[in-house]
Design an enzyme around this catalytic site. Structure first.
Site, PDB file in Angstrom:
ATOM      1  N   TYR A   1       0.655  -1.240   0.004  1.00 47.48           N
ATOM      2  CA  TYR A   1      -0.032   0.172  -0.020  1.00 47.48           C
ATOM      3  C   TYR A   1       0.757   1.261  -0.090  1.00 47.48           C
ATOM      4  O   TYR A   1       0.439   2.322  -0.680  1.00 47.48           O
ATOM      5  CB  TYR A   1      -1.094   0.003   1.029  1.00 47.48           C
ATOM      6  CG  TYR A   1      -2.052  -0.952   0.909  1.00 47.48           C
ATOM      7  CD1 TYR A   1      -2.295  -2.187   1.247  1.00 47.48           C
ATOM      8  CD2 TYR A   1      -3.211  -0.374  -0.076  1.00 47.48           C
ATOM      9  CE1 TYR A   1      -3.576  -2.940   1.460  1.00 47.48           C
ATOM     10  CE2 TYR A   1      -4.159  -1.240  -0.288  1.00 47.48           C
ATOM     11  CZ  TYR A   1      -4.408  -2.547   0.138  1.00 47.48           C
ATOM     12  OH  TYR A   1      -5.464  -3.372  -0.028  1.00 47.48           O
TER      13      TYR A   1
ATOM     14  N   ASN B   1     -11.987   3.155  -7.876  1.00 48.18           N
ATOM     15  CA  ASN B   1     -10.746   3.410  -7.552  1.00 48.18           C
ATOM     16  C   ASN B   1     -10.532   4.029  -6.298  1.00 48.18           C
ATOM     17  O   ASN B   1     -11.230   4.680  -5.522  1.00 48.18           O
ATOM     18  CB  ASN B   1     -10.307   4.468  -8.526  1.00 48.18           C
ATOM     19  CG  ASN B   1     -10.288   4.057 -10.052  1.00 48.18           C
ATOM     20  OD1 ASN B   1     -10.386   2.823 -10.265  1.00 48.18           O
ATOM     21  ND2 ASN B   1     -10.467   4.849 -10.970  1.00 48.18           N
TER      22      ASN B   1
ATOM     23  N   HIS C   1     -14.699   1.320  -2.975  1.00 47.89           N
ATOM     24  CA  HIS C   1     -13.641   0.447  -2.713  1.00 47.89           C
ATOM     25  C   HIS C   1     -12.812   1.258  -1.784  1.00 47.89           C
ATOM     26  O   HIS C   1     -11.779   0.831  -1.348  1.00 47.89           O
ATOM     27  CB  HIS C   1     -12.818  -0.095  -3.738  1.00 47.89           C
ATOM     28  CG  HIS C   1     -13.550  -0.925  -4.472  1.00 47.89           C
ATOM     29  ND1 HIS C   1     -13.343  -1.451  -5.750  1.00 47.89           N
ATOM     30  CD2 HIS C   1     -14.790  -1.714  -4.341  1.00 47.89           C
ATOM     31  CE1 HIS C   1     -14.002  -2.353  -6.343  1.00 47.89           C
ATOM     32  NE2 HIS C   1     -14.940  -2.736  -5.421  1.00 47.89           N
TER      33      HIS C   1
ATOM     34  N   CYS D   1      -8.688   1.564  12.586  1.00 44.72           N
ATOM     35  CA  CYS D   1      -8.157   0.522  13.195  1.00 44.72           C
ATOM     36  C   CYS D   1      -8.358  -0.969  12.828  1.00 44.72           C
ATOM     37  O   CYS D   1      -9.569  -1.016  12.097  1.00 44.72           O
ATOM     38  CB  CYS D   1      -8.736   0.776  14.558  1.00 44.72           C
ATOM     39  SG  CYS D   1      -8.175  -0.328  15.983  1.00 44.72           S
TER      40      CYS D   1
ATOM     41  N   CYS E   1      -2.268   2.374  15.305  1.00 44.42           N
ATOM     42  CA  CYS E   1      -3.794   3.250  15.242  1.00 44.42           C
ATOM     43  C   CYS E   1      -3.629   4.061  16.423  1.00 44.42           C
ATOM     44  O   CYS E   1      -2.846   3.581  17.155  1.00 44.42           O
ATOM     45  CB  CYS E   1      -4.536   2.065  15.449  1.00 44.42           C
ATOM     46  SG  CYS E   1      -6.319   2.680  16.067  1.00 44.42           S
TER      47      CYS E   1
ATOM     48  N   GLY F   1     -13.437   2.595 -18.281  1.00 42.37           N
ATOM     49  CA  GLY F   1     -12.096   1.989 -17.828  1.00 42.37           C
ATOM     50  C   GLY F   1     -12.269   0.957 -16.819  1.00 42.37           C
ATOM     51  O   GLY F   1     -11.579   0.840 -15.694  1.00 42.37           O
TER      52      GLY F   1
HETATM   53  P1  OAD Z   1      -9.137  -3.831 -14.064  1.00 38.06           P
HETATM   54  O1  OAD Z   1      -7.625  -3.802 -14.084  1.00 38.06           O
HETATM   55  O2  OAD Z   1      -9.677  -4.823 -14.003  1.00 38.06           O
HETATM   56  O3  OAD Z   1      -9.592  -3.264 -15.503  1.00 38.06           O
HETATM   57  C1  OAD Z   1      -9.103  -2.021 -16.125  1.00 38.06           C
HETATM   58  C2  OAD Z   1     -10.120  -1.512 -17.291  1.00 38.06           C
HETATM   59  O4  OAD Z   1      -9.368  -0.508 -17.709  1.00 38.06           O
HETATM   60  C3  OAD Z   1      -9.943  -2.569 -18.290  1.00 38.06           C
HETATM   61  O5  OAD Z   1     -10.877  -3.143 -18.915  1.00 38.06           O
HETATM   62  C4  OAD Z   1      -8.787  -1.977 -19.537  1.00 38.06           C
HETATM   63  O6  OAD Z   1      -9.249  -2.324 -20.920  1.00 38.06           O
HETATM   64  C5  OAD Z   1      -9.190  -0.409 -19.278  1.00 38.06           C
HETATM   65  N1  OAD Z   1      -8.274   0.561 -19.624  1.00 38.06           N
HETATM   66  C6  OAD Z   1      -7.005   0.536 -19.462  1.00 38.06           C
HETATM   67  N2  OAD Z   1      -6.526   1.555 -20.101  1.00 38.06           N
HETATM   68  C7  OAD Z   1      -7.587   2.420 -20.277  1.00 38.06           C
HETATM   69  C8  OAD Z   1      -7.528   3.651 -20.798  1.00 38.06           C
HETATM   70  N3  OAD Z   1      -6.485   4.438 -20.917  1.00 38.06           N
HETATM   71  N4  OAD Z   1      -8.842   4.099 -21.029  1.00 38.06           N
HETATM   72  C9  OAD Z   1     -10.082   3.553 -20.631  1.00 38.06           C
HETATM   73  N5  OAD Z   1      -9.782   2.336 -20.265  1.00 38.06           N
HETATM   74  C10 OAD Z   1      -8.850   1.686 -19.851  1.00 38.06           C
HETATM   75  O7  OAD Z   1      -9.373  -2.647 -13.225  1.00 38.06           O
HETATM   76  P2  OAD Z   1     -11.026  -2.340 -12.705  1.00 38.06           P
HETATM   77  O8  OAD Z   1     -12.011  -2.908 -13.435  1.00 38.06           O
HETATM   78  O9  OAD Z   1     -11.449  -0.984 -12.264  1.00 38.06           O
HETATM   79  O10 OAD Z   1     -10.924  -3.912  -6.376  1.00 38.06           O
HETATM   80  O11 OAD Z   1     -11.088  -3.552 -11.455  1.00 38.06           O
HETATM   81  C11 OAD Z   1     -11.981  -3.234 -10.465  1.00 38.06           C
HETATM   82  C12 OAD Z   1     -11.523  -3.699  -8.962  1.00 38.06           C
HETATM   83  O12 OAD Z   1     -10.662  -4.640  -9.097  1.00 38.06           O
HETATM   84  C13 OAD Z   1     -10.505  -2.594  -8.456  1.00 38.06           C
HETATM   85  O13 OAD Z   1     -11.074  -1.520  -7.942  1.00 38.06           O
HETATM   86  C14 OAD Z   1      -9.974  -3.482  -7.439  1.00 38.06           C
HETATM   87  C15 OAD Z   1      -9.617  -4.727  -8.318  1.00 38.06           C
HETATM   88  O14 OAD Z   1      -9.350  -5.900  -7.651  1.00 38.06           O
HETATM   89  C16 OAD Z   1     -10.550  -4.288  -5.098  1.00 38.06           C
HETATM   90  O15 OAD Z   1      -9.500  -4.235  -4.998  1.00 38.06           O
HETATM   91  C17 OAD Z   1     -11.643  -4.862  -4.262  1.00 38.06           C
END
Ligand code: OAD
Length: 249
Positions: A74, A109, A126, A134, A156, A197
């Protein structure tokens, strides 16, 4: 595409016209909207850290097993977010706000780039990389933007161990985020819903688009590739958000 325009230019013009006439716009964003700010995505990059996948790290079980390694991950992400700037996609979404038009952002995000670009209504389903709480349920929650963190794991105030205020895979979404989203949909019609995205891996992400459509929304996906939501989008704008969204503004 149900008779909707087929060429790229015609699709952009169609969505631009819908946005111009819109009074309520929903934006559902994922890691792809921050990709052009230099923040790695989860599933379409090369793994997030030391070759490990976020699914292995972002769980309460993984944190309890090795809080130090978890916090190193992190702290690494916090340093990337601290260096990142909002990109043209974040700025375009913020620029859509105007008198008589509400723009409601639901983001997966944990960065704050939508807010830093000027968006005023942002729900982080998220959590936030800048907040800690904590490890004990119901304990204090606070913001700490120091990078790098002076001590890992951070303490904490209660003397126990702090954890990131981020939703892990084995956890529920924050109650306040769910309440805000339900209130938004209860307020009435949605004119355009952009899904930007995201792989739309989680069913609740796909449900936001479905709820918006039931309220009248044109569902527009912005992504360079097909996702689990593509089949449910009315219009797909294929490409990078940083190129497409400013062209709609
Ligand atoms: P992903 O990494 O699963 O997907 C990213 C998406 O962004 C893909 O569909 C890419 O094609 C797209 N992408 C990449 N570059 C781009 C750009 N320049 N413009 C537009 N789209 C683009 O990420 P998320 O779908 O956001 O959750 O994942 C969702 C959640 O899964 C995250 O919040 C996290 C992860 O595990 C937790 O940790 C609970």
């Amino acid at each position: 595409m149900n008779g909707r325009p087929r060429t790229v230019a015609a699709r952009l013009a169609y969505v631009r016209a819908a946005l111009d006439a819109a009074r309520r716009v929903l934006v559902v964003s994922g890691a792809g909207v921050s990709a052009e700010s230099g923040i790695p995505t989860f599933r379409t990059g090369g793994g997030w850290w030391r070759g490990r996948r976020s699914e292995e790290l972002a769980t309460l079980a993984a944190f309890r097993a090795d809080p130090l390694e978890n916090w190193e991950w992190y702290d690494y992400r916090r340093q990337i977010v601290a260096r990142a700037e909002p990109n043209p996609a974040h700025r375009a979404v913020a620029a859509w706000e105007r008198p008589g038009r509400n723009v409601f952002v639901i983001t997966q995000n944990v960065d704050d780039l939508h807010e830093r670009a000027g968006s005023h209504e942002v729900v982080h389903i998220h959590g936030s990389i800048w907040r800690m709480r904590c490890l004990k349920r119901g304990g204090p929650v606070w913001e700490d933007r120091r990078v790098p963190l002076p001590k890992l794991p951070p303490d904490c105030p209660c003397g126990g161990v702090a954890r990131p205020d981020i939703v892990w895979f084995d956890e529920d979404l924050p109650r306040d985020a769910r309440t805000r989203i339900n209130n938004y949909f209860r307020e009435g019609r949605v004119d355009v819903a952009f899904v930007i995205g995201t792989e739309a891996t989680f069913d609740y992400v796909r449900s936001y688009a479905a709820r918006a459509r039931k309220l009248g929304a044109l569902v527009v996906e912005v992504n360079p590739r097909r996702t689990q939501l593509s089949g449910e989008a009315d219009v797909r704008l294929v490409g990078r958000a940083g190129d497409i969204l400013p062209a709609l503004t």
